[in-house]
Write an enzyme that holds these catalytic residues in place. Structure first.
Site, short mmCIF file in Angstrom:
data_model
loop_
_atom_site.label_atom_id
_atom_site.label_comp_id
_atom_site.label_asym_id
_atom_site.label_seq_id
_atom_site.Cartn_x
_atom_site.Cartn_y
_atom_site.Cartn_z
CD GLU A 144 48.99 41.93 42.34
OE1 GLU A 144 48.68 40.87 41.77
OE2 GLU A 144 48.15 42.75 42.76
CB CYS B 69 45.32 38.91 40.78
SG CYS B 69 43.69 39.65 41.05
CG ASN C 60 44.27 38.77 46.69
OD1 ASN C 60 44.38 39.82 47.30
ND2 ASN C 60 44.00 38.73 45.39
CD GLU C 61 40.76 41.32 44.79
OE1 GLU C 61 40.47 40.94 43.64
OE2 GLU C 61 41.17 42.46 45.03
#
Length: 820
Positions: A35, A238, A369-370
């Protein structure tokens, strides 16, 4: 006798059944998660040496930015230089450029870039490719001088470039470094008359990984490749599912947008720039094509992650625009075509035009994602999955379970994933070392008929060797459950030491050096010695050091004023250990300097500072165990509720009952270890200002039960941290058992190893060991945690070996058994 005490030793047995067959281990078992966090791309893995090369930095990305961040301009005569955005721009996605007005023979400008960290780093004898997009309205052209210097003088012979056209044109040249420096400055000088326009000023080392143009920084890529990763998950994280999900629109070019793959391909000068979720500007010089190519170069399976139109990482919004959802689904189908389509297809042709006519062979793709909104997420995920499976039935579409290892979001997400028949679920968690030592059996009880697990992000919260040891102990459980856990990756991968948003991290670097953390060395050891299948094995356990939870008690607040009264601690046998109704002084309590404002008011103990965080005061004996803690608590004002601590060893190691935490949205018991906290149990309890609450915490051994106003709020059993863990695998190609033993304690582990009487083994085994001080940290100047190789003699069907304290040992034993 010497008078010195012998080092402590604990005895173990390790029984291995080489003829037994455990689960097969996929080649993709261990991989890497990349990331763009901690400046992992620009100034990191992406080898560009010029910062803000296209003048796109903006306060929308970082409050300290301007379009000339990292640039210094000096003008002579009547020359003027400014960054503009007008019809003379290079392109719609590369809008800003530097316009220089040169009004006479004495006019001139010097434009100097400071690079990253301490400057532009160059190495003697290496070649660096300069390029710039430029135009001039002067008929005779405008000469440029390109120089590379540091405080001691020139670092290369200057380069002369002449801008000859009033159309945007790319001009190039090469600088060869005459000496090594980490503090270089790249300067472009111009003089004369007319209007000069400059954009995309670049200095790129020719020595990139595998000599790729627009490629990867060689030392960082080499360290990543040395892991032999089975997969590469990218580009986040994120930054994938935060920001606007809208398409690129020129009037909105400064908006923070989610990472969308189509922005990142094609000619570099035509790619968009974006505000990075982690607080800085990111160019897309390192884009989806480069990610796919890098995965291919290091032999890893590419696993791209696309946004699901449900934001995560604290934003928690779901997009309901059906047209926007349709576009993102189509973008995802186009991504698969870009990766796998023939060169005659629309997007396959774009890949081929970039230099890769052969498909990349994409097999796995993650959506989302999350996300903290599991119902909203899965509703959109299934639409992505259905569309993908209809056109590309061989693609595995990966879901996720939110940002933590437990809790309401996690439970609901797994419930929905199972009901929907999801193929694979991405789990993420960052926890303390003790959690990893306590949860080796996490996947033992997972449903063998349900979704498989992709452990996409995990780490123990530090880069000390003790953290790596705890992760290693946990990884033995991942391998033992290789039929459930199909993929796993430590995260984050990279961190520039001068631009850190998150730690721990696996590989650290500055502008000229890189070094692997202790965690990196541990991951590399596991990733280079996986094996093809698990061999059944069993080890004896470690006698528990403590019978249960031990420690004093405490009171605290977080950005809240609260009052406490009638505190009592009573042993399980009814003996009073502590009683305080605050009718006198607070002499029984110990407070740390600067932690809130505590005083006795109207017969209660009050913390009145609503800005102070973690204001803990403590009382009692750290040796207390098997007791009941009671207290009455009232929130007076502020953002949250109150915190009641137990099992307090010191102000960094304790449990606390956090009622009304996270902005008074939920409540939990958290375990703190060296200041970092894990959630043990939680629910949605919130706290009402002005209402008095009666709290009771009952501790019996490792069992904790919590009562709120006389009713049981929750309970948990504290797991013992087992420091001795093992797993055994079989390497088919080498015909070797790989015995992997973690000894995460200060005592040596004297171990009797039994391979079974029918096992035919030679008397010699090869060992690779990581051992050291549990607080050791690898740095740029010293790497105390590094692998040591040796030979073990006297190997037989049964033999003894003492594993060093605080160590991981990989023992390779040649064998020919009935099961091999």
């Amino acid at each position: 006798m010497s008078g010195t005490s012998a080092a402590p030793v604990t005895d173990y047995t390790l029984t291995v059944d080489p003829s037994g067959r455990g689960p097969s281990i996929d080649d993709s078992m261990y991989g890497i998660f990349y990331e763009d966090i901690n400046r992992a791309a620009d100034g990191g893995l992406y080898a560009e040496l010029v910062q803000n090369r296209s003048f796109e930095y903006d306060r929308a990305d970082n409050a300290s930015y301007t379009p000339l961040t990292s640039w210094a301009t000096a003008t002579a005569g009547s020359a003027a230089a400014e960054v503009v955005d007008d019809d003379g721009r290079l392109g719609e996605r590369n809008r800003r450029y530097l316009r220089v007005a040169l009004d006479g023979p004495d006019a001139g400008v010097r434009l100097t870039n400071s690079g990253y960290n301490s400057g532009v780093a160059v190495q003697a004898g290496q070649r660096y490719d300069f390029s710039v997009w430029a135009r001039t309205d002067r008929a005779a052209g405008t000469p440029l001088t390109v120089s590379l210097d540091d405080a001691s003088g020139a670092l290369a012979e200057p380069l002369d470039v002449k801008v000859e056209s009033d159309r945007w044109t790319r001009y190039t040249g090469t600088l060869t470094a005459s000496r090594t420096s980490t503090e270089g400055r790249l300067t472009v000088s111009a003089g004369g008359s007319g209007t000069l326009r400059l954009d995309m000023v670049s200095l790129f080392p020719e020595n990139t990984y595998k000599n790729r143009p627009n490629g990867m920084r060689e030392d960082l890529a080499r360290k990543i490749a040395a892991l032999k990763p089975g997969f590469l998950r990218f580009p986040g994280g994120c930054l994938v599912n935060t920001g606007s999900h809208e398409a690129y629109e020129a009037p909105d070019w400064e908006r923070s947008r989610s990472y969308q793959w189509k922005d990142t391909i094609g000619p570099v000068e035509e790619r968009a720039t974006n505000a990075n979720f982690w607080g800085y500007n990111q160019s897309y010089g390192l884009g989806y094509y480069e990610y796919f190519q890098f995965a291919e170069d290091i032999g890893a399976m590419p696993v791209p992650v696309v946004p699901a139109l449900v934001t995560g990482c604290g934003q928690n919004r779901a997009t309901d625009d059906p047209e926007l959802l349709r576009r993102h689904i189509q973008d995802t189908l186009d991504l698969i075509e870009f990766a796998n389509g023939p060169r005659t297809s629309t997007w396959g042709a774009k890949r081929a035009a970039m230099g890769h006519p052969k498909p990349f062979g994409l097999t796995h793709l993650a959506v989302g994602n999350e996300e903290n909104l599991p119902d909203e997420f899965l509703a959109r995920f299934t639409q992505f999955r259905d569309a993908i499976e209809e056109r590309y039935p061989d693609i595995t579409v990966i879901s996720n379970s939110g940002p933590d290892d437990t809790g309401a979001v996690f439970d609901r997400a797994w419930e929905l994933n199972r009901a929907a028949g999801v193929a694979m679920v991405d789990e993420h968690y960052y926890n303390n070392p003790s959690w990893f030592l306590e949860n080796n059996d996490r996947y033992d009880s997972y449903d063998r008929e349900g979704p498989k697990v992709f452990l996409g992000e995990y780490a123990s919260r530090d880069n000390r060797f003790r953290n790596a040891l705890a992760e290693a102990a946990f990884m033995t459980g991942l391998e033992r459950n290789a039929d459930i856990v199909k993929m796993a990756s430590y995260a984050p991968l990279l961190a520039n030491e001068d631009y850190v948003q998150w730690q721990p991290d696996m590989i650290w670097f500055d502008n000229h050096r890189s070094w692997g953390s202790a965690n990196y060395e541990m991951q590399k050891l596991f990733m280079n010695n996986v094996g093809d299948r698990v061999v059944p094995s069993e080890a004896s356990g470690t006698p528990a050091a403590e019978a249960g939870i031990t420690g004093a008690v405490g009171l605290s607040t977080w950005a809240t004023s609260a009052s406490y009264d009638d505190v009592s601690v009573t042993s399980a046998h009814g003996r009073t250990l502590l009683r305080d109704d605050f009718s006198g002084t607070d002499s029984q309590w110990t407070r740390a300097a600067g932690r809130g404002s505590w005083q006795i008011q109207d017969g209660a103990f009050v913390q009145s500072d609503t800005t102070a965080e973690d204001t803990m005061v403590t009382a009692g004996d750290p040796r207390w165990q098997n007791y009941d803690l009671r207290v009455r608590a009232t929130k007076k004002s502020g953002r949250e509720g109150f915190l009641v601590a137990f099992g307090v060893k010191d102000t960094g190691n304790y449990y606390w009952w956090n009622l009304g935490g996270w902005g008074n949205t939920r409540s939990a018991v958290e375990q703190a270890e060296h200041g970092a906290k894990n959630v043990v149990i939680e629910d949605g309890t919130t706290i009402t200002t002005g209402q008095e609450y009666d709290l009771r915490v009952q501790i019996r051994g490792r069992q904790v039960t919590l009562f709120l106003d006389g009713k049981e709020w929750g309970s948990f059993t504290d797991k013992p941290a087992e420091p001795f863990r093992q797993v055994v695998t079989y390497d088919q190609a080498r015909g070797e058992l790989v015995v992997k033993v973690v000894n995460a304690q200060d005592a040596a582990a004297r171990t009797r190893v039994d391979l079974g009487r029918r096992t035919d083994v030679p008397p010699v085994a090869r060992l690779t060991t990581l051992a050291g001080d549990p607080d050791a940290v690898n740095t740029a100047s010293a790497t105390p945690i590094s692998p040591q190789r040796s030979v073990l003699r006297g190997v037989d069907n049964t033999f003894s070996h003492t594993f060093p304290p605080n160590s991981v040992t990989f023992m390779r034993i040649k064998t020919r058994t009935p099961g091999s």
